[in-house]
Design an enzyme around this catalytic site. Structure first.
Site, PDB file in Angstrom:
ATOM      1  N   HIS A  76       9.938  -2.299   4.998  1.00 49.48           N
ATOM      2  CA  HIS A  76      10.765  -1.238   4.431  1.00 49.48           C
ATOM      3  C   HIS A  76      10.260   0.084   4.984  1.00 49.48           C
ATOM      4  O   HIS A  76       9.331   0.095   5.809  1.00 49.48           O
ATOM      5  CB  HIS A  76      10.775  -1.276   2.896  1.00 49.48           C
ATOM      6  CG  HIS A  76       9.451  -1.044   2.234  1.00 49.48           C
ATOM      7  ND1 HIS A  76       8.318  -1.791   2.506  1.00 49.48           N
ATOM      8  CD2 HIS A  76       9.059  -0.140   1.299  1.00 49.48           C
ATOM      9  CE1 HIS A  76       7.309  -1.368   1.766  1.00 49.48           C
ATOM     10  NE2 HIS A  76       7.729  -0.350   1.023  1.00 49.48           N
ATOM     11  N   HIS A  78       8.993   2.973   3.452  1.00 56.98           N
ATOM     12  CA  HIS A  78       8.081   3.888   2.773  1.00 56.98           C
ATOM     13  C   HIS A  78       7.003   4.346   3.774  1.00 56.98           C
ATOM     14  O   HIS A  78       6.680   3.624   4.721  1.00 56.98           O
ATOM     15  CB  HIS A  78       7.464   3.214   1.543  1.00 56.98           C
ATOM     16  CG  HIS A  78       8.405   3.176   0.373  1.00 56.98           C
ATOM     17  ND1 HIS A  78       8.266   2.291  -0.672  1.00 56.98           N
ATOM     18  CD2 HIS A  78       9.506   3.917   0.103  1.00 56.98           C
ATOM     19  CE1 HIS A  78       9.248   2.508  -1.550  1.00 56.98           C
ATOM     20  NE2 HIS A  78      10.008   3.479  -1.094  1.00 56.98           N
ATOM     21  N   ASP A  80       3.921   4.498   4.026  1.00 57.67           N
ATOM     22  CA  ASP A  80       2.703   3.733   4.328  1.00 57.67           C
ATOM     23  C   ASP A  80       3.007   2.423   5.062  1.00 57.67           C
ATOM     24  O   ASP A  80       2.108   1.604   5.268  1.00 57.67           O
ATOM     25  CB  ASP A  80       1.893   3.456   3.048  1.00 57.67           C
ATOM     26  CG  ASP A  80       2.696   2.749   1.970  1.00 57.67           C
ATOM     27  OD1 ASP A  80       3.926   2.955   1.911  1.00 57.67           O
ATOM     28  OD2 ASP A  80       2.098   1.994   1.181  1.00 57.67           O
ATOM     29  N   HIS A  81       4.278   2.203   5.450  1.00 56.13           N
ATOM     30  CA  HIS A  81       4.624   0.929   6.092  1.00 56.13           C
ATOM     31  C   HIS A  81       5.205   1.044   7.500  1.00 56.13           C
ATOM     32  O   HIS A  81       4.838   0.273   8.374  1.00 56.13           O
ATOM     33  CB  HIS A  81       5.584   0.127   5.196  1.00 56.13           C
ATOM     34  CG  HIS A  81       4.887  -0.466   4.021  1.00 56.13           C
ATOM     35  ND1 HIS A  81       4.479  -1.776   3.967  1.00 56.13           N
ATOM     36  CD2 HIS A  81       4.472   0.105   2.865  1.00 56.13           C
ATOM     37  CE1 HIS A  81       3.847  -1.998   2.829  1.00 56.13           C
ATOM     38  NE2 HIS A  81       3.833  -0.871   2.131  1.00 56.13           N
ATOM     39  N   HIS A 197      -0.278  -5.278   0.462  1.00 52.64           N
ATOM     40  CA  HIS A 197      -1.530  -4.703  -0.038  1.00 52.64           C
ATOM     41  C   HIS A 197      -2.299  -5.807  -0.751  1.00 52.64           C
ATOM     42  O   HIS A 197      -1.735  -6.509  -1.592  1.00 52.64           O
ATOM     43  CB  HIS A 197      -1.261  -3.551  -1.007  1.00 52.64           C
ATOM     44  CG  HIS A 197      -0.360  -2.482  -0.419  1.00 52.64           C
ATOM     45  ND1 HIS A 197      -0.837  -1.440   0.332  1.00 52.64           N
ATOM     46  CD2 HIS A 197       0.980  -2.344  -0.454  1.00 52.64           C
ATOM     47  CE1 HIS A 197       0.173  -0.684   0.726  1.00 52.64           C
ATOM     48  NE2 HIS A 197       1.291  -1.214   0.261  1.00 52.64           N
TER      49      HIS A 197
HETATM   50 ZN   LIG Z   1       6.817   0.697  -0.654  1.00 47.78          ZN
END
Ligand SMILES: [Zn+2]
Length: 280
Positions: A76, A78, A80-81, A197
């Site tokens: 996705h 976001h 941090d990805h 995570h």
């Molecule tokens: Zn996320």
């Protein structure tokens, strides 16, 4: 699939199967030890979730995959990805894949532009292995899990994390849709979950059932919290609904509380808007 090594940013963690993660150097309350970047294969390689923009993480990914890297898949968008995909593609020429549409909610990697947009059920044929896209909206409307078919290993991004609860943040986050997306995983033949995570999760169906039960238990606490005031605001409900979590995560929990309220409103259990909610 036993894998309980300490997670150290930039250090490749070997898994028993095909995938191996390199945690990105972005540990925190929302990211646990850091975003897991998974490298899959032995010849031509695929990589899932290149993580945030980070020179340190880019060099770790290049060292681990380098010129063998052919596919960069994002679960996705976001921050941090997916943002790490751009520099990694520039260095390797690998194809970037992910769900096309990026929601406009101010919490996204708005510049994400995949070379190939994936939809539910599409196969990424990597020669020695195949990855199947499983559309799992809820945490993010454009969230895809990836099933490594031959290993029955599901890369879950932020749909399922290990060691922390996924935040459902409206409007792009949707609690009812999230529960449906969890239910869908019960129909898949799975051996383990590789989360975005934390550590690999065994007994995947047990974990999915536990997560569904956990959310429904929280929903029950939302309903019960109205005993203390009806109507009530989110801030009035919050300490009753999340009396079991530390206060420093209440600001984040408030977003998931709002997601529960929206679901209950759609279910016809709660009415109201803005700052006042009433249990029917
Ligand atoms: Zn996320």
């Amino acid at each position: 699939m036993a894998q309980r090594e300490e997670i150290v940013p930039g250090k490749v963690v070997p898994l028993d199967g095909f995938g191996r993660p390199i945690p990105a150097p972005n540990p925190g309350m929302m990211t646990g030890p850091g975003t897991n970047t998974y490298i899959i294969g032995t010849g031509r390689l695929a990589l899932i979730d290149p993580g945030p923009e980070s020179a340190l993480h880019l060099s770790a990914m290049l060292e681990a995959a380098g010129k063998q890297l052919k596919w960069i898949l994002c679960t996705h968008t976001h921050p941090d990805h997916s943002p790490g995909a751009r520099a990694l593609k520039a260095e390797t020429g690998a194809q970037v894949l992910g769900f096309g549409a990026v929601p406009d909610d101010g919490r996204q990697d708005a510049a994400f532009a995949p070379d190939r947009a994936l939809r539910e059920g599409e196969i990424v044929d990597c020669g020695a292995f195949r990855l199947r896209a499983v559309h799992t909206p809820g945490h993010a409307s454009n969230h895809l899990c990836y099933l490594l078919e031959q290993e029955k290993l599901l890369f879950t991004g932020d749909h399922i994390m290990q060691g922390s609860t996924v935040v459902i943040s409206p409007p792009d986050g949707d609690m009812a849709v999230y529960l449906e997306s969890l239910e869908r995983l019960l129909a898949l033949d799975l051996v383990a979950l590789a989360p975005g995570h934390g550590h690999v999760i065994e007994k995947p169906h047990d974990e999915v059932r536990r997560l569904i039960a956990h959310r429904l238990k929280r929903e029950k606490k939302v309903i019960d919290a109205f005993e203390h005031g009806n109507p009530a605001t989110l801030d009035e409900l919050l300490p009753f609904v999340y009396d079991d979590v530390p206060r420093q995560v209440h600001a984040v929990a408030r977003r998931s509380l709002y997601a529960h309220i929206i679901k209950l409103q759609r279910d016809g259990r709660v009415t109201g808007e803005g700052d006042g909610w009433r249990l029917r």
